[in-house]
Design a protein around this motif. Sequence first.
Motif, PDB file in Angstrom:
ATOM      1  N   SER A  28       1.006  -0.863  -0.174  1.00 36.20           N
ATOM      2  CA  SER A  28      -0.455   0.031   0.044  1.00 36.20           C
ATOM      3  C   SER A  28       0.673   0.950  -0.261  1.00 36.20           C
ATOM      4  CB  SER A  28      -0.828  -0.206   0.934  1.00 36.20           C
ATOM      5  OG  SER A  28      -1.298  -0.892   1.313  1.00 36.20           O
ATOM      6  N   ILE A  29       0.265   1.654  -1.068  1.00 35.87           N
ATOM      7  CA  ILE A  29       1.572   3.162  -1.126  1.00 35.87           C
ATOM      8  C   ILE A  29       0.889   4.622  -0.556  1.00 35.87           C
ATOM      9  CG2 ILE A  29       3.104   4.645  -2.669  1.00 35.87           C
ATOM     10  CD1 ILE A  29       2.433   2.277  -4.545  1.00 35.87           C
ATOM     11  N   VAL A  30       1.575   5.184   0.519  1.00 41.10           N
ATOM     12  CA  VAL A  30       0.854   6.124   0.814  1.00 41.10           C
ATOM     13  C   VAL A  30       1.841   7.619   1.003  1.00 41.10           C
ATOM     14  CG1 VAL A  30      -0.615   5.216   2.003  1.00 41.10           C
ATOM     15  CG2 VAL A  30       1.520   6.162   3.318  1.00 41.10           C
ATOM     16  N   ASN A  31       1.785   9.025   1.137  1.00 44.45           N
ATOM     17  CA  ASN A  31       1.746   9.830   1.414  1.00 44.45           C
ATOM     18  C   ASN A  31       2.380  10.210   2.282  1.00 44.45           C
ATOM     19  OD1 ASN A  31       3.096  12.328   1.386  1.00 44.45           O
ATOM     20  ND2 ASN A  31       1.397  13.322  -0.400  1.00 44.45           N
ATOM     21  N   ASP A  32       3.983   9.770   2.046  1.00 48.22           N
ATOM     22  CA  ASP A  32       4.669  10.565   4.151  1.00 48.22           C
ATOM     23  C   ASP A  32       4.277  11.743   4.874  1.00 48.22           C
ATOM     24  OD1 ASP A  32       5.974  12.494   2.723  1.00 48.22           O
ATOM     25  OD2 ASP A  32       7.632  11.823   3.153  1.00 48.22           O
ATOM     26  N   ASN A  33       3.755  12.657   3.884  1.00 50.92           N
ATOM     27  CA  ASN A  33       3.394  13.824   5.113  1.00 50.92           C
ATOM     28  C   ASN A  33       1.505  13.428   5.590  1.00 50.92           C
ATOM     29  OD1 ASN A  33       3.786  16.856   5.164  1.00 50.92           O
ATOM     30  ND2 ASN A  33       1.809  16.848   3.807  1.00 50.92           N
ATOM     31  N   ASN A  34       0.768  12.967   4.922  1.00 50.04           N
ATOM     32  CA  ASN A  34      -0.233  12.917   5.146  1.00 50.04           C
ATOM     33  C   ASN A  34      -1.385  11.204   5.235  1.00 50.04           C
ATOM     34  OD1 ASN A  34      -0.672  12.567   2.365  1.00 50.04           O
ATOM     35  ND2 ASN A  34      -1.556  14.560   2.300  1.00 50.04           N
ATOM     36  N   PRO A  39      -3.122   7.095  -5.303  1.00 49.08           N
ATOM     37  CA  PRO A  39      -3.124   5.932  -6.736  1.00 49.08           C
ATOM     38  C   PRO A  39      -2.227   6.383  -7.883  1.00 49.08           C
ATOM     39  CG  PRO A  39      -4.663   8.216  -5.925  1.00 49.08           C
ATOM     40  CD  PRO A  39      -3.554   8.368  -5.520  1.00 49.08           C
ATOM     41  N   ASN A  40      -2.861   5.379  -8.860  1.00 49.87           N
ATOM     42  CA  ASN A  40      -1.899   5.597 -10.301  1.00 49.87           C
ATOM     43  C   ASN A  40      -0.319   5.025 -10.254  1.00 49.87           C
ATOM     44  OD1 ASN A  40      -4.347   5.674 -11.210  1.00 49.87           O
ATOM     45  ND2 ASN A  40      -4.721   8.091 -11.069  1.00 49.87           N
ATOM     46  N   ASN A  55      -3.713   1.202  -7.406  1.00 51.00           N
ATOM     47  CA  ASN A  55      -5.572   1.639  -7.058  1.00 51.00           C
ATOM     48  C   ASN A  55      -5.776   2.639  -6.492  1.00 51.00           C
ATOM     49  OD1 ASN A  55      -5.458   0.094  -4.713  1.00 51.00           O
ATOM     50  ND2 ASN A  55      -6.916  -1.276  -5.234  1.00 51.00           N
ATOM     51  N   ASP A  56      -6.943   2.678  -6.280  1.00 51.21           N
ATOM     52  CA  ASP A  56      -7.743   4.136  -5.459  1.00 51.21           C
ATOM     53  C   ASP A  56      -6.889   4.214  -4.236  1.00 51.21           C
ATOM     54  OD1 ASP A  56      -8.774   5.062  -8.208  1.00 51.21           O
ATOM     55  OD2 ASP A  56     -10.901   4.665  -7.544  1.00 51.21           O
ATOM     56  N   ILE A  75       4.065  10.792 -10.632  1.00 53.30           N
ATOM     57  CA  ILE A  75       4.036  12.611 -11.081  1.00 53.30           C
ATOM     58  C   ILE A  75       3.769  13.463  -9.732  1.00 53.30           C
ATOM     59  CG2 ILE A  75       3.851  14.459 -12.484  1.00 53.30           C
ATOM     60  CD1 ILE A  75       3.070  12.900 -14.235  1.00 53.30           C
ATOM     61  N   GLY A  76       5.213  14.338  -9.477  1.00 51.78           N
ATOM     62  CA  GLY A  76       5.154  15.285  -8.126  1.00 51.78           C
ATOM     63  C   GLY A  76       5.811  15.005  -6.846  1.00 51.78           C
ATOM     64  N   PHE A  77       6.135  13.203  -7.424  1.00 49.23           N
ATOM     65  CA  PHE A  77       6.872  12.728  -6.177  1.00 49.23           C
ATOM     66  C   PHE A  77       7.861  11.629  -5.913  1.00 49.23           C
ATOM     67  CE2 PHE A  77       2.784  12.324  -5.147  1.00 49.23           C
ATOM     68  CZ  PHE A  77       2.440  12.842  -3.257  1.00 49.23           C
ATOM     69  N   GLN A  78       8.972  11.978  -5.315  1.00 49.78           N
ATOM     70  CA  GLN A  78      10.673  11.060  -5.478  1.00 49.78           C
ATOM     71  C   GLN A  78      10.081   9.963  -5.391  1.00 49.78           C
ATOM     72  OE1 GLN A  78      13.133  11.991  -1.852  1.00 49.78           O
ATOM     73  NE2 GLN A  78      12.284  14.403  -2.280  1.00 49.78           N
ATOM     74  N   SER A  79      10.880   9.484  -7.069  1.00 48.42           N
ATOM     75  CA  SER A  79      10.976   8.164  -7.437  1.00 48.42           C
ATOM     76  C   SER A  79      11.146   7.420  -5.870  1.00 48.42           C
ATOM     77  CB  SER A  79      11.994   7.680  -9.108  1.00 48.42           C
ATOM     78  OG  SER A  79      13.347   8.349  -8.569  1.00 48.42           O
ATOM     79  N   LEU A  80      11.693   6.068  -6.251  1.00 45.53           N
ATOM     80  CA  LEU A  80      11.944   5.342  -5.101  1.00 45.53           C
ATOM     81  C   LEU A  80      12.314   4.146  -5.463  1.00 45.53           C
ATOM     82  CD1 LEU A  80      11.887   5.326  -1.554  1.00 45.53           C
ATOM     83  CD2 LEU A  80       9.698   4.430  -1.863  1.00 45.53           C
ATOM     84  N   LYS A  81      13.507   3.452  -4.907  1.00 45.55           N
ATOM     85  CA  LYS A  81      13.928   2.606  -4.980  1.00 45.55           C
ATOM     86  C   LYS A  81      13.688   1.307  -3.829  1.00 45.55           C
ATOM     87  CE  LYS A  81      17.793   2.870  -7.473  1.00 45.55           C
ATOM     88  NZ  LYS A  81      19.048   2.335  -8.344  1.00 45.55           N
TER      89      LYS A  81
END
Length: 253
Positions: A28-34, A39-40, A55-56, A75-81
């Motif tokens: 599950s991918i989340v924004n570390d700020n909030n 999604p996407n 997904n959403d 887009i708008g986020f730092q890429s991550l490995k």
Amino acid sequence: MRYSIAFLFLWFSFAAFSQETIQKVSGSIVNDNNSLPIPNVNIINLNKVKGAVSNDKGYFEIEASLNDTLHLTFIGFQSLKIRVTNDWLKNQTTKIQMTEKAIALEEVIIQPYTLTGYLEIDSKLIPERENYRYSISGLQQGYETGEYSPNAFGRVMGSIFNPADMLYNFFGKRSKELNRLKKAKKDDTVRNLLESKYDRETVALMLGIDKRDIPEILQKCNYSEVFVKTANDLQILDAITQCYEEYRVLKKK
């Protein structure tokens, strides 16, 4: 009896090997700020050249094995490995945080051409972009060149056959990575991602090189500067793989 035991041992070993290599991990991918789901997000397994999209709810699943590297971009986020660990395979899911980029927009000054209104004069004021391709007998497509020069064809052949040249060393040492690029085109998710990207990051990671080396590689293949600057990542991938195939054909001849 011995043969039966040996057969059973081999069968169980094969089954265990299959289970080990053919697995899926999720996250599950989340924004570390909030902590809101993202999604996407595009996820690519750089080892298996398989892709997925969150997904959403920020959830995704992708085929992976131990120590595979996943590359996440949005887009708008730092890429991550992220490397696939034993704990991840055991739990089958994990939470991944992505960080937003801080982007400062610079001032852009648009300077139109100063035209006189006379076609004969104005046509000389606008710079022309002339790109040429030289065909080589036995190959379906030729080389694109950025300048009209009688030495252009010689530079192509020289860059391929000179043992000290960058192309010679690059193609000779990265056949595994270059074959991986071919796989990328077979995966719809990976192909669609590359078609929408222009940063060369994913292509560079699959090749195991610095993305700043890509323009030099394409120029050695005699692709024009205009193409190098304007092509999307899928076109860049096509250009490198095509140059590699031509290199192999010419080397055999």
